[in-house]
Every structure is written in structure tokens, then in C-alpha cells.
Scaffold this motif. Structure first.
Motif, PDB file in Angstrom:
ATOM      1  N   LYS A  29      -8.529 -26.558  54.270  1.00 49.26           N
ATOM      2  CA  LYS A  29      -9.398 -27.508  54.958  1.00 49.26           C
ATOM      3  C   LYS A  29     -10.752 -26.953  55.562  1.00 49.26           C
ATOM      4  O   LYS A  29     -10.589 -25.846  55.949  1.00 49.26           O
ATOM      5  CB  LYS A  29      -8.677 -28.108  56.237  1.00 49.26           C
ATOM      6  CG  LYS A  29      -7.343 -28.992  55.636  1.00 49.26           C
ATOM      7  CD  LYS A  29      -6.940 -30.109  56.543  1.00 49.26           C
ATOM      8  CE  LYS A  29      -5.778 -30.762  55.922  1.00 49.26           C
ATOM      9  NZ  LYS A  29      -4.579 -30.203  56.596  1.00 49.26           N
ATOM     10  N   ALA A  58     -12.321 -25.493  58.033  1.00 51.95           N
ATOM     11  CA  ALA A  58     -11.700 -25.149  59.279  1.00 51.95           C
ATOM     12  C   ALA A  58     -13.017 -24.358  60.249  1.00 51.95           C
ATOM     13  O   ALA A  58     -12.448 -23.240  60.518  1.00 51.95           O
ATOM     14  CB  ALA A  58     -10.385 -24.006  59.004  1.00 51.95           C
ATOM     15  N   LEU A  59     -13.669 -24.978  60.293  1.00 52.02           N
ATOM     16  CA  LEU A  59     -15.009 -24.486  61.056  1.00 52.02           C
ATOM     17  C   LEU A  59     -14.797 -25.152  62.537  1.00 52.02           C
ATOM     18  O   LEU A  59     -14.605 -26.181  62.588  1.00 52.02           O
ATOM     19  CB  LEU A  59     -16.128 -24.750  60.470  1.00 52.02           C
ATOM     20  CG  LEU A  59     -16.362 -24.085  59.018  1.00 52.02           C
ATOM     21  CD1 LEU A  59     -17.688 -24.357  58.777  1.00 52.02           C
ATOM     22  CD2 LEU A  59     -16.159 -22.497  59.023  1.00 52.02           C
ATOM     23  N   MET A  60     -15.283 -24.306  63.577  1.00 50.05           N
ATOM     24  CA  MET A  60     -15.320 -24.695  64.938  1.00 50.05           C
ATOM     25  C   MET A  60     -16.617 -25.783  65.005  1.00 50.05           C
ATOM     26  O   MET A  60     -17.753 -25.096  64.961  1.00 50.05           O
ATOM     27  CB  MET A  60     -15.163 -23.734  65.884  1.00 50.05           C
ATOM     28  CG  MET A  60     -13.757 -23.245  66.176  1.00 50.05           C
ATOM     29  SD  MET A  60     -13.868 -21.492  66.970  1.00 50.05           S
ATOM     30  CE  MET A  60     -13.843 -20.456  65.349  1.00 50.05           C
ATOM     31  N   PRO A  61     -16.390 -26.858  65.178  1.00 51.30           N
ATOM     32  CA  PRO A  61     -17.750 -27.780  65.055  1.00 51.30           C
ATOM     33  C   PRO A  61     -18.678 -27.594  66.082  1.00 51.30           C
ATOM     34  O   PRO A  61     -19.853 -27.959  66.207  1.00 51.30           O
ATOM     35  CB  PRO A  61     -17.079 -29.286  65.284  1.00 51.30           C
ATOM     36  CG  PRO A  61     -15.910 -29.137  65.710  1.00 51.30           C
ATOM     37  CD  PRO A  61     -15.272 -27.930  65.333  1.00 51.30           C
ATOM     38  N   TRP A  62     -18.219 -27.021  67.374  1.00 51.14           N
ATOM     39  CA  TRP A  62     -19.204 -26.922  68.518  1.00 51.14           C
ATOM     40  C   TRP A  62     -19.906 -25.359  68.508  1.00 51.14           C
ATOM     41  O   TRP A  62     -20.447 -25.077  69.154  1.00 51.14           O
ATOM     42  CB  TRP A  62     -18.189 -27.018  69.770  1.00 51.14           C
ATOM     43  CG  TRP A  62     -17.143 -25.756  69.848  1.00 51.14           C
ATOM     44  CD1 TRP A  62     -17.032 -24.593  70.528  1.00 51.14           C
ATOM     45  CD2 TRP A  62     -15.742 -25.960  69.581  1.00 51.14           C
ATOM     46  NE1 TRP A  62     -16.077 -24.057  70.287  1.00 51.14           N
ATOM     47  CE2 TRP A  62     -15.072 -24.623  69.755  1.00 51.14           C
ATOM     48  CE3 TRP A  62     -15.108 -27.151  68.984  1.00 51.14           C
ATOM     49  CZ2 TRP A  62     -13.665 -24.637  69.442  1.00 51.14           C
ATOM     50  CZ3 TRP A  62     -13.616 -26.787  68.604  1.00 51.14           C
ATOM     51  CH2 TRP A  62     -12.975 -25.711  68.910  1.00 51.14           C
ATOM     52  N   LYS A  63     -19.386 -24.687  67.252  1.00 47.33           N
ATOM     53  CA  LYS A  63     -20.084 -23.178  67.241  1.00 47.33           C
ATOM     54  C   LYS A  63     -21.052 -23.396  66.123  1.00 47.33           C
ATOM     55  O   LYS A  63     -20.849 -23.878  65.019  1.00 47.33           O
ATOM     56  CB  LYS A  63     -19.019 -22.174  66.925  1.00 47.33           C
ATOM     57  CG  LYS A  63     -18.408 -21.823  68.289  1.00 47.33           C
ATOM     58  CD  LYS A  63     -17.176 -20.556  67.737  1.00 47.33           C
ATOM     59  CE  LYS A  63     -16.633 -20.180  68.978  1.00 47.33           C
ATOM     60  NZ  LYS A  63     -17.255 -19.437  69.972  1.00 47.33           N
ATOM     61  N   TYR A  87     -25.286 -26.061  62.824  1.00 46.73           N
ATOM     62  CA  TYR A  87     -23.890 -26.396  63.165  1.00 46.73           C
ATOM     63  C   TYR A  87     -22.989 -26.970  61.926  1.00 46.73           C
ATOM     64  O   TYR A  87     -23.633 -27.477  61.067  1.00 46.73           O
ATOM     65  CB  TYR A  87     -23.980 -27.527  64.249  1.00 46.73           C
ATOM     66  CG  TYR A  87     -24.166 -27.078  65.673  1.00 46.73           C
ATOM     67  CD1 TYR A  87     -23.238 -26.304  66.397  1.00 46.73           C
ATOM     68  CD2 TYR A  87     -25.513 -26.732  66.099  1.00 46.73           C
ATOM     69  CE1 TYR A  87     -23.361 -25.956  67.509  1.00 46.73           C
ATOM     70  CE2 TYR A  87     -25.822 -26.173  67.403  1.00 46.73           C
ATOM     71  CZ  TYR A  87     -24.934 -25.830  68.200  1.00 46.73           C
ATOM     72  OH  TYR A  87     -25.047 -25.303  69.355  1.00 46.73           O
ATOM     73  N   ASN A 127     -21.521 -29.575  61.372  1.00 45.96           N
ATOM     74  CA  ASN A 127     -21.885 -30.982  60.860  1.00 45.96           C
ATOM     75  C   ASN A 127     -23.180 -30.869  59.764  1.00 45.96           C
ATOM     76  O   ASN A 127     -23.335 -32.163  59.329  1.00 45.96           O
ATOM     77  CB  ASN A 127     -22.067 -31.772  61.969  1.00 45.96           C
ATOM     78  CG  ASN A 127     -20.931 -32.047  62.786  1.00 45.96           C
ATOM     79  OD1 ASN A 127     -19.803 -31.836  62.018  1.00 45.96           O
ATOM     80  ND2 ASN A 127     -21.027 -32.676  64.077  1.00 45.96           N
ATOM     81  N   GLU A 128     -24.056 -30.180  60.141  1.00 47.18           N
ATOM     82  CA  GLU A 128     -25.290 -30.182  59.436  1.00 47.18           C
ATOM     83  C   GLU A 128     -25.138 -29.700  57.934  1.00 47.18           C
ATOM     84  O   GLU A 128     -26.053 -29.553  57.153  1.00 47.18           O
ATOM     85  CB  GLU A 128     -26.292 -29.450  60.187  1.00 47.18           C
ATOM     86  CG  GLU A 128     -26.706 -29.798  61.455  1.00 47.18           C
ATOM     87  CD  GLU A 128     -27.718 -29.014  62.281  1.00 47.18           C
ATOM     88  OE1 GLU A 128     -28.914 -29.241  62.413  1.00 47.18           O
ATOM     89  OE2 GLU A 128     -27.028 -27.940  62.760  1.00 47.18           O
TER      90      GLU A 128
END
Lengths: 281, 255
Positions: free
Chosen positions: B90, B92-97, B137, B139-140
Motif C-alpha cells: 500500500k 505507505a507515506l505519511m501524507p503530512w510530511k 507532499y 498528495n502531489e
């Protein structure tokens, strides 16, 4: 649509940016006008209802009267004994003391309970008993303990704000993605490191939702507390308005409370945008 | 040099795993014994839900097996070990970082000084082709780019053994091919022992030095195929197709 070009040949990047901004501005402007129209329509309808005696002016004052009273009340302590500014400060003081305390205690407690199962098992029974007690039912006891001053009311406000802070922090951290926890494990992180590096950031969205609810609760509870035990504050002012049969005072109090609520929600939204900026990308 | 003379890095002995769901015992992995050699690209191939991911999770120390032993360089392996890294299925990245913060996460939690970990992270960000996206980020990023971040993060931990759990499973076909080439290139530049899980036969034959074929659930070792084809491999080469056919006739894969 008038802003579509016939051919994209002559469209430079600057033009494209301007076009995009123009379109966005147009929609933003449109929805803003709708909001303002809605608000104005409400005020006009209200004014009209009272002026035409659809609602007796003994029970409801017009928006214009309320605005007038707002100006007068800034410097006139009659009838409740304090000018508006003092009442607002007095209420804010209590609300922020109780609300702030709820955040400082409720959120960390919720986070720890959500993460550490043993701590959860230990704390949960106490919390579950305290949780369903309506905050205002503490009022008589707090009057006995702490009188009718700031501490007593802050204590009641605290209870109303504490519960949503704790529950949301708890639920939020429980929703931490297992995959991210595994990632941190394979990176060599300890459980406590995973808790504060992965768990806490994951809970932020829920925590913010909880803080919003807590803010609403504390404001509501505050007014109730002030109606029962106070010598100043917006709730007290409303109560006096009732005793002096002055609907304009009551409505002014309500409107001021509503407006302060709006301001707080706005500030909280700004803070949330700043902390959770990555969500909008 | 034959495989037997190669140095064994990781040894699994009789690894078994089962779960109890509603009072019913479900076996996921059954008696898997396996050696992983130094710097080899080992592919674990099997049908969906055959326990491949479970096996990797066990090696990574994310779950404890009910039976069996593991040895890393001869020493017992009982929990998560810094020498073993993992790329997850999956995203598995931290979206806030940011990309950089995600990649340097491992050394950061282990307390490596900022300059040092930045340099390591930058090296692997460059290696996976994400130069210029350090401040973006998750999301981008596109799916393929996110998975590149995951690969860079695993490498930045500087593990001796890298586990990859169907890392390209959620990518579109074209991106998947590109990433297969990419991972091959990275592996050749930065030799590591790699255990790669997939359910895709072509991917397995394209990448692996050896393919360990698992049975349908519960996962058992059905057969091991050494793949002697030279690299870079051509997926329409007759030799390639022959091996591919041989394996597919032996699998429980529904293809």
C-alpha cells in the motif's frame, strides 16, 4: 462562455494564469454574494415582521433597535450593571479558562488512552461514568465548592469541553494506519516514537473536529452557568434582560454570543488550514 | 559458481503462521523453509492471498509466526531488525510530511544527525529519479512516484536485506514496466539482498535470480526456479517465454 479563446496558439502562461484566476474569482464572488443576500434577506424579513406587528414588539425588537442598543450598551451599564465590553470580557475569560484547560488535559489523555491499551483499561471506567453527566448538573455542587466566581464557571465549562476533546483524540489516534505503524517499526522506531511521530499527526483531523465541538459546548454551557450563578457576563446580561422585560437586551446578548462563536470558528479554521495544509494539495 | 557455494544471508526454517477467525483456524503459511543468498534477487511468487505478504511481515518482524525459526547471518532473528528494510504494497507515506521528510524518517528516528541523514536521503531520492520533488507532499505525486519514495525510504535506512511486498501491484501496466526496469537498475547500482513478492509471473521472471513458487493458501514452497537468463531481460525472448510458460503450468495462479 465569453472567456474561451478561439485558439490556444496565442495563449501564453501568463494569460492562462489570468484566465484561471478570473474564472475562480467569478465563482467565489458569486457564492459570496449569495451568502450576503441570504443574511440581508433574513434581517429584512425580521425587521418587516416586527414593524408590521406580525410579531409584537413587546417580544421581539427589530435588528435596527438591536444595533442601536449595541452602540448604547458599549458605554451604558444599565440595566444589568455592566457595560457590554465588561460582560464580553467576563464571559470570554471564563470560556477560555475552561476551554483551554479542557484542551490541555482532554487531548493528551485521549491520545494516551487511544494508544496504550493498559492506560485505557485503567482510565475508561472513570471516564465512562463522568462522560454522560450533563455539565450543568455540576452547577449546584460547584457553587457550594467555589462560589459563583470565575473558577466555578470555568469548572463547568471545562467539563462540557473536556468530553469531546478526549473522545475525538481517542478515536483519532485509534484510526492511525496500520501500514504507517509497520513502516515506522521497520525503520526501527520505538512504540513511543511511533506514538508521537505517527499516531499524533494521524489524529489531528479528528482532534480538530473535537475542538470545534468543544468550543461550541463551552460557549453554550457558559451562558447556562452565567444564567444560574453570576454577577456579570453575557448570560447574566440576558437574564437581566428577561427580568426587566427588555427583549432588545436579550437579543443583543444572543447576537453577541453568536458573533463571538463565528469569530472563534473562523480562527480555528485558519489554524487548522495552517496545520493541515497538506490536505488541500 | 553454483548457488550452494554462495553465502547464505537469511535462513527460514519451518516457518508457519495461522490465525484464529471466529473459532476457526486458518493457515496462512505452512512449513516454509528457505535460504536467501547474499546479494541475490529472490522473487516469491504465488497466487493472491497465499500468505506471501504474511511471510514478508514475519521476516520484517511485524508479526510473530506460530512456529519456525529465522536466522540472519547465522544469528536468531526474533523481532524487527534494522538490517532488514521493507517497501510496502500500500502507498505507505505519511501524507503530512514532504518527500524528503518521508525518506529521511528512518535515520531521523534512530537519531542520525541532520546533515548526515539529509545526504543519505538525497542520494536515494536522486537514485530513484525524484530530484526536484524533495519538498512535494505525497498528495502531489502520482502512484509511481509515491512508490519511488517508498523505495528511497527503504534504501535510506541502509538495510542489508530489502523486502518488497508487491510494490507495483497498484500501479497501471505502463508505470509497472517502467518501475520494474527502474528497480533492476537500482539493484544493480546498489547491490542488496532483495526479497520481492509478486503474483505476476512475467514480473517474477523479469526480475528474479531465483523464483520461489508458493502454493495456494496455506502457502507452502512448491518449487524453486533458478533463472539463468542474462540481464537486461527481454520479455518476448523465446527463452524468457519458455520459462514463463513452464512456471505458469505449475502454478495455482488463476491466469
Amino acid at each position: 462562455m465569453g472567456d474561451i479563446q478561439e485558439s490556444a496558439d496565442r495563449l501564453g502562461n501568463a494569460e492562462r494564469v489570468a484566465l484561471d484566476q478570473g474564472r475562480k474569482k467569478k465563482t467565489t464572488y458569486f457564492y459570496m454574494m449569495l451568502s450576503i443576500t441570504g443574511l440581508l434577506a433574513f434581517l429584512v424579513l425580521w425587521q418587516f415582521a416586527v414593524m408590521t406587528n406580525l410579531v409584537s414588539s413587546r417580544f421581539l425588537s427589530t435588528p435596527l433597535e438591536v444595533i442601536n442598543l449595541f452602540v448604547v450598551k458599549l458605554s451604558d451599564p444599565f440595566p444589568d450593571g455592566e457595560v457590554l465590553g465588561i460582560n464580553i470580557l467576563s464571559s470570554l475569560n471564563v470560556a477560555l479558562a475552561g476551554f483551554g484547560l479542557a484542551i490541555v488535559i482532554g487531548i493528551p489523555l485521549g491520545l494516551f488512552m487511544g494508544w496504550y491499551r493498559g492506560f485505557d483499561a485503567f482510565m475508561r471506567p472513570i471516564f465512562e461514568i463522568v462522560r454522560p453527566i450533563p455539565p450543568v448538573s455540576w452547577i449546584p455542587l460547584t457553587i457550594v465548592w467555589l462560589g459563583i466566581g470565575l473558577q466555578a464557571k470555568a469548572f463547568i465549562v471545562f467539563f462540557s469541553a473536556f468530553v469531546p476533546c478526549l473522545i475525538n483524540a481517542y478515536t483519532g489516534i485509534r484510526q492511525t494506519s496500520q501500514v504507517l505503524i509497520n513502516v515506522a517499526k521497520t525503520c526501527g522506531a520505538s512504540n513511543f516514537t511511533i506514538f508521537y511521530r505517527i499516531g499524533i499527526p494521524s489524529s489531528f483531523t479528528m482532534v480538530f473536529a473535537g475542538v470545534r465541538v468543544a468550543l461550541g459546548n463551552s460557549w453554550a454551557t457558559l451562558v447556562a452557568a452565567e444564567m444560574l450563578a453570576a454577577s456579570s457576563g453575557l448570560g447574566y446580561m440576558i437574564l437581566m434582560g428577561r427580568q426587566f422585560a427588555r427583549p432588545d437586551i436579550i437579543i443583543l446578548g444572543i447576537v453577541v454570543i453568536g458573533s463571538i462563536g463565528v469569530i472563534f470558528t473562523f480562527l480555528l479554521g485558519r489554524l487548522e488550514n495552517r496545520l493541515l495544509g497538506w490536505k488541500r494539495l | 559458481m553454483s548457488m550452494d557455494e554462495k553465502k547464505i544471508r537469511l535462513r527460514l526454517e519451518h516457518i508457519s503462521q495461522s490465525y484464529v477467525v471466529k473459532n476457526e483456524v486458518r493457515c496462512a503459511v505452512d512449513d516454509v523453509t528457505l535460504d536467501v543468498y547474499d546479494n541475490e534477487f529472490l522473487v516469491v511468487l504465488g497466487p493472491g492471498h497465499c500468505g506471501k505478504s504474511v511471510l514478508l511481515n514475519i521476516i520484517a518482524g511485524i508479526e510473530k509466526p506460530v512456529a519456525g525459526q529465522m536466522f540472519l547471518d547465522g544469528g536468531r532473528l526474533l523481532k524487527s531488525d534494522e538490517r532488514i528494510g521493507m517497501v510496502f504494497q500500500k502507498l505507505a507515506l505519511m501524507p503530512w510530511k514532504t518527500v524528503m521528510a518521508n525518506v529521511e524518517f528512518g535515520p531521523e528516528v534512530r537519531g542520525v544527525a541532520k546533515g548526515e541523514r539529509r545526504a543519505a536521503a538525497q542520494k536515494y531520492i536522486d537514485l530513484v529519479g525524484l530530484t526536484g520533488f524533495e519538498k512535494a507532499y505525497p498528495n502531489e505525486l502520482s502512484g509511481g512516484m509515491k512508490q519511488r519514495v517508498g523505495i528511497a525510504r527503504a534504501y535510506t535506512n541502509n538495510p542489508e536485506i530489502l523486502l518488497m511486498d508487491e510494490p507495483f501491484g497498484q500501479l497501471d501496466a505502463q508505470t509497472r514496466y517502467a518501475m520494474q526496469e527502474e528497480i533492476m537498475k537500482i539493484w544493480e547500482m546498489e547491490k542488496r539482498t532483495l526479497v520481492f513478492v509478486t503474483n505476476n509471473i512475467e514480473e517474477a521472471v523479469y526480475l528474479g535470480d531465483r523464483i520461489v513458487l508458493l502454493t495456494r493458501c496455506p502457502g507452502r514452497v512448491k518449487q524453486v526456479y533458478p533463472i539463468g537468463l542474462p540481464r537486461p531481460r527481454d520479455t518476448v525472448d523465446p527463452q524468457f517465454l519458455r520459462i514463463r510458460k513452464e512456471i505458469s503450468q505449475n502454478t495455482d495462479l488463476a491466469l
